[in-house]
Design a protein around this motif. Structure first.
Motif, PDB file in Angstrom:
ATOM      1  N   TRP A  44       1.161  -1.206  -0.093  1.00 25.98           N
ATOM      2  CA  TRP A  44      -0.353  -0.079  -0.054  1.00 25.98           C
ATOM      3  C   TRP A  44       1.148   1.396  -0.429  1.00 25.98           C
ATOM      4  O   TRP A  44       0.431   2.186  -0.324  1.00 25.98           O
ATOM      5  N   SER A  45       1.727   1.263   0.788  1.00 30.16           N
ATOM      6  CA  SER A  45       2.708   2.713   0.749  1.00 30.16           C
ATOM      7  C   SER A  45       3.129   2.582  -0.933  1.00 30.16           C
ATOM      8  O   SER A  45       3.962   3.783  -1.212  1.00 30.16           O
ATOM      9  N   ALA A  46       3.736   2.013  -1.693  1.00 35.59           N
ATOM     10  CA  ALA A  46       4.020   1.837  -3.288  1.00 35.59           C
ATOM     11  C   ALA A  46       3.456   2.177  -3.448  1.00 35.59           C
ATOM     12  O   ALA A  46       3.125   2.752  -4.581  1.00 35.59           O
ATOM     13  N   VAL A  47       1.926   1.931  -3.774  1.00 35.70           N
ATOM     14  CA  VAL A  47       0.691   2.041  -4.196  1.00 35.70           C
ATOM     15  C   VAL A  47       0.426   3.598  -4.164  1.00 35.70           C
ATOM     16  O   VAL A  47       0.833   4.593  -5.213  1.00 35.70           O
ATOM     17  N   ALA A  48       0.592   3.579  -2.874  1.00 36.74           N
ATOM     18  CA  ALA A  48       0.469   5.717  -2.211  1.00 36.74           C
ATOM     19  C   ALA A  48       1.350   5.986  -3.205  1.00 36.74           C
ATOM     20  O   ALA A  48       1.242   7.543  -3.749  1.00 36.74           O
ATOM     21  N   ARG A  49       2.809   5.882  -3.593  1.00 37.82           N
ATOM     22  CA  ARG A  49       4.436   6.749  -3.897  1.00 37.82           C
ATOM     23  C   ARG A  49       3.599   6.628  -5.658  1.00 37.82           C
ATOM     24  O   ARG A  49       4.440   8.154  -5.796  1.00 37.82           O
ATOM     25  N   ASP A 144      -8.398   3.800  -6.235  1.00 38.00           N
ATOM     26  CA  ASP A 144      -9.344   4.334  -5.684  1.00 38.00           C
ATOM     27  C   ASP A 144      -9.016   3.855  -3.871  1.00 38.00           C
ATOM     28  O   ASP A 144      -9.232   5.196  -3.357  1.00 38.00           O
ATOM     29  N   LEU A 145      -9.243   3.306  -3.896  1.00 40.86           N
ATOM     30  CA  LEU A 145      -8.763   3.501  -2.117  1.00 40.86           C
ATOM     31  C   LEU A 145      -7.283   4.072  -1.838  1.00 40.86           C
ATOM     32  O   LEU A 145      -7.625   5.136  -0.801  1.00 40.86           O
ATOM     33  N   THR A 146      -6.470   3.844  -2.487  1.00 39.66           N
ATOM     34  CA  THR A 146      -5.853   5.204  -1.695  1.00 39.66           C
ATOM     35  C   THR A 146      -5.555   6.023  -1.907  1.00 39.66           C
ATOM     36  O   THR A 146      -5.761   6.983  -0.859  1.00 39.66           O
ATOM     37  N   ASN A 147      -6.758   6.836  -3.012  1.00 40.26           N
ATOM     38  CA  ASN A 147      -7.177   8.259  -2.822  1.00 40.26           C
ATOM     39  C   ASN A 147      -8.524   8.601  -2.617  1.00 40.26           C
ATOM     40  O   ASN A 147      -8.180   9.670  -1.464  1.00 40.26           O
ATOM     41  N   ALA A 148      -8.770   7.337  -1.476  1.00 41.18           N
ATOM     42  CA  ALA A 148     -10.218   7.923  -0.791  1.00 41.18           C
ATOM     43  C   ALA A 148      -9.339   7.801   0.171  1.00 41.18           C
ATOM     44  O   ALA A 148      -9.862   8.999   1.349  1.00 41.18           O
ATOM     45  N   ALA A 149      -8.333   7.062   0.957  1.00 47.65           N
ATOM     46  CA  ALA A 149      -8.008   7.359   1.939  1.00 47.65           C
ATOM     47  C   ALA A 149      -6.985   8.238   2.043  1.00 47.65           C
ATOM     48  O   ALA A 149      -7.229   8.605   3.500  1.00 47.65           O
ATOM     49  N   TRP A 150      -6.646   8.853   1.219  1.00 45.20           N
ATOM     50  CA  TRP A 150      -5.135  10.499   1.248  1.00 45.20           C
ATOM     51  C   TRP A 150      -6.035  11.659   1.313  1.00 45.20           C
ATOM     52  O   TRP A 150      -5.724  12.150   1.838  1.00 45.20           O
ATOM     53  N   PHE A 151      -6.984  11.105   0.600  1.00 40.61           N
ATOM     54  CA  PHE A 151      -8.350  12.803   0.444  1.00 40.61           C
ATOM     55  C   PHE A 151      -9.289  12.755   1.681  1.00 40.61           C
ATOM     56  O   PHE A 151     -10.034  13.714   1.163  1.00 40.61           O
ATOM     57  N   ALA A 152      -9.795  11.811   2.832  1.00 38.56           N
ATOM     58  CA  ALA A 152     -10.494  11.984   3.816  1.00 38.56           C
ATOM     59  C   ALA A 152      -9.784  12.969   4.423  1.00 38.56           C
ATOM     60  O   ALA A 152     -10.615  13.462   5.052  1.00 38.56           O
ATOM     61  N   ASP A 153      -8.367  13.263   4.080  1.00 35.66           N
ATOM     62  CA  ASP A 153      -7.768  13.648   6.026  1.00 35.66           C
ATOM     63  C   ASP A 153      -7.734  15.756   5.311  1.00 35.66           C
ATOM     64  O   ASP A 153      -7.350  15.463   3.613  1.00 35.66           O
ATOM     65  N   ALA A 154      -8.631  15.945   5.782  1.00 34.85           N
ATOM     66  CA  ALA A 154      -8.931  17.819   5.952  1.00 34.85           C
ATOM     67  C   ALA A 154      -7.721  18.517   5.276  1.00 34.85           C
ATOM     68  O   ALA A 154      -7.660  19.623   3.795  1.00 34.85           O
ATOM     69  N   GLY A 155      -6.053  18.078   5.648  1.00 39.10           N
ATOM     70  CA  GLY A 155      -5.289  18.611   5.028  1.00 39.10           C
ATOM     71  C   GLY A 155      -4.993  18.251   3.661  1.00 39.10           C
ATOM     72  O   GLY A 155      -3.853  19.316   3.404  1.00 39.10           O
ATOM     73  N   ALA A 156      -4.909  17.397   3.369  1.00 39.40           N
ATOM     74  CA  ALA A 156      -5.205  17.144   2.117  1.00 39.40           C
ATOM     75  C   ALA A 156      -5.696  18.027   1.211  1.00 39.40           C
ATOM     76  O   ALA A 156      -5.543  17.973  -0.878  1.00 39.40           O
ATOM     77  N   TRP A 157      -6.801  18.381   1.571  1.00 42.59           N
ATOM     78  CA  TRP A 157      -7.697  19.276   0.474  1.00 42.59           C
ATOM     79  C   TRP A 157      -6.936  20.539  -0.341  1.00 42.59           C
ATOM     80  O   TRP A 157      -7.706  21.372  -1.338  1.00 42.59           O
ATOM     81  N   VAL A 158      -6.202  20.924   0.522  1.00 39.19           N
ATOM     82  CA  VAL A 158      -5.118  22.036  -0.057  1.00 39.19           C
ATOM     83  C   VAL A 158      -4.482  22.184  -1.821  1.00 39.19           C
ATOM     84  O   VAL A 158      -4.829  23.288  -2.120  1.00 39.19           O
ATOM     85  N   ALA A 159      -4.314  20.973  -1.596  1.00 41.99           N
ATOM     86  CA  ALA A 159      -3.938  20.691  -2.806  1.00 41.99           C
ATOM     87  C   ALA A 159      -4.675  20.637  -4.031  1.00 41.99           C
ATOM     88  O   ALA A 159      -4.475  20.571  -4.979  1.00 41.99           O
ATOM     89  N   LEU A 160      -5.881  19.882  -3.802  1.00 42.29           N
ATOM     90  CA  LEU A 160      -7.221  20.508  -4.432  1.00 42.29           C
ATOM     91  C   LEU A 160      -7.297  22.419  -4.517  1.00 42.29           C
ATOM     92  O   LEU A 160      -8.161  22.059  -5.437  1.00 42.29           O
ATOM     93  N   GLY A 161      -7.324  22.693  -4.116  1.00 39.43           N
ATOM     94  CA  GLY A 161      -8.218  24.052  -4.082  1.00 39.43           C
ATOM     95  C   GLY A 161      -9.622  24.020  -3.341  1.00 39.43           C
ATOM     96  O   GLY A 161      -9.961  24.694  -3.398  1.00 39.43           O
ATOM     97  N   TYR A 162      -9.296  22.737  -2.807  1.00 42.18           N
ATOM     98  CA  TYR A 162     -10.847  22.742  -2.124  1.00 42.18           C
ATOM     99  C   TYR A 162     -10.869  23.059  -0.552  1.00 42.18           C
ATOM    100  O   TYR A 162      -9.728  22.452   0.299  1.00 42.18           O
ATOM    101  N   PRO A 163     -11.937  24.337  -0.011  1.00 38.95           N
ATOM    102  CA  PRO A 163     -11.327  25.068   0.837  1.00 38.95           C
ATOM    103  C   PRO A 163     -12.324  24.270   2.628  1.00 38.95           C
ATOM    104  O   PRO A 163     -12.186  24.488   3.256  1.00 38.95           O
ATOM    105  N   GLY A 164     -13.464  23.210   1.916  1.00 35.80           N
ATOM    106  CA  GLY A 164     -13.308  22.600   2.809  1.00 35.80           C
ATOM    107  C   GLY A 164     -15.652  22.559   2.950  1.00 35.80           C
ATOM    108  O   GLY A 164     -15.450  23.029   1.903  1.00 35.80           O
ATOM    109  N   PRO A 165     -15.492  21.834   3.536  1.00 38.79           N
ATOM    110  CA  PRO A 165     -17.839  22.121   3.207  1.00 38.79           C
ATOM    111  C   PRO A 165     -17.799  23.587   3.932  1.00 38.79           C
ATOM    112  O   PRO A 165     -17.052  23.983   4.565  1.00 38.79           O
ATOM    113  N   VAL A 166     -19.027  23.602   3.088  1.00 35.84           N
ATOM    114  CA  VAL A 166     -19.568  25.037   3.715  1.00 35.84           C
ATOM    115  C   VAL A 166     -20.370  24.801   4.658  1.00 35.84           C
ATOM    116  O   VAL A 166     -20.651  24.161   5.135  1.00 35.84           O
ATOM    117  N   ALA A 167     -19.734  25.667   5.560  1.00 34.25           N
ATOM    118  CA  ALA A 167     -21.216  25.799   6.947  1.00 34.25           C
ATOM    119  C   ALA A 167     -22.336  26.467   6.872  1.00 34.25           C
ATOM    120  O   ALA A 167     -22.773  27.014   6.299  1.00 34.25           O
TER     121      ALA A 167
END
Length: 168
Positions: A44-49, A144-167
């Motif tokens: 999984w680490s290799a696939v993530a890299r 899909d599992l790699t991306n889902a786990a990585w982008f589930a972290d709010a810290g990764a959203w910056v790379a996408l330009g996603y500001p987070g959920p709207v309040a």
């Protein structure tokens, strides 16, 4: 029964038993007691890299730490799957953990931990465009599992330009 036939049968049975014993000895499930097995983590680490190249931190120490956190999120994602799906995924991880399984499904000859990012990316691309539905399914599961786990972290959203959920 002729002696020659008996000898052939004995040799064939011996080879079959030896292969079965070898297979049982190297087969280790990828999901054990609600966690990734020690054999599944390098895969999984290799696939993530490979999948997350350009998104992962470039500093090796920081990248190693980011991958450890990624594996923890991946365990959480897998734990949330249906039991039958977890079992199938565990079997896939076990198969990819063996050299023959890795070579047959991905075409990757190097062990996961020693494979380079370009080699893993080439193997993933070959699986993606393969005529084999099984290889394509394996590719989609890994990606899909790699991306889902990585982008589930709010810290990764910056790379996408996603500001987070709207309040609300």
């Amino acid at each position: 029964m002729q002696r020659r036939t008996l000898l052939k049968l004995g040799v064939g049975a011996g080879v079959a038993v030896a292969l079965a014993g070898w297979g049982a000895a190297v087969w280790r499930p990828g999901w054990v007691d609600g966690r990734l097995s020690a054999d599944a983590k390098p895969m999984w680490s290799a696939v993530a890299r490979a999948v997350l190249e350009g998104v992962l931190p470039s500093d090796p120490g920081v990248q190693r730490l980011a991958l450890e956190h990624h594996l923890a999120r991946l365990e959480g994602a897998i734990a949330g799957l249906a039991p039958a799906t977890r079992t199938e995924l565990s079997e896939l991880m076990a198969l990819l953990g063996t050299a023959p399984g890795r070579l047959a499904l991905t075409g990757l000859s190097e062990p996961w931990a020693q494979a380079t990012v370009p080699d893993i990316q080439a193997a993933l691309q070959a699986m993606r465009v393969s005529d084999s539905d099984t290889r394509q399914q394996v590719y989609h599961a890994l990606r899909d599992l790699t991306n889902a786990a990585w982008f589930a972290d709010a810290g990764a959203w910056v790379a996408l330009g996603y500001p987070g959920p709207v309040a609300i």
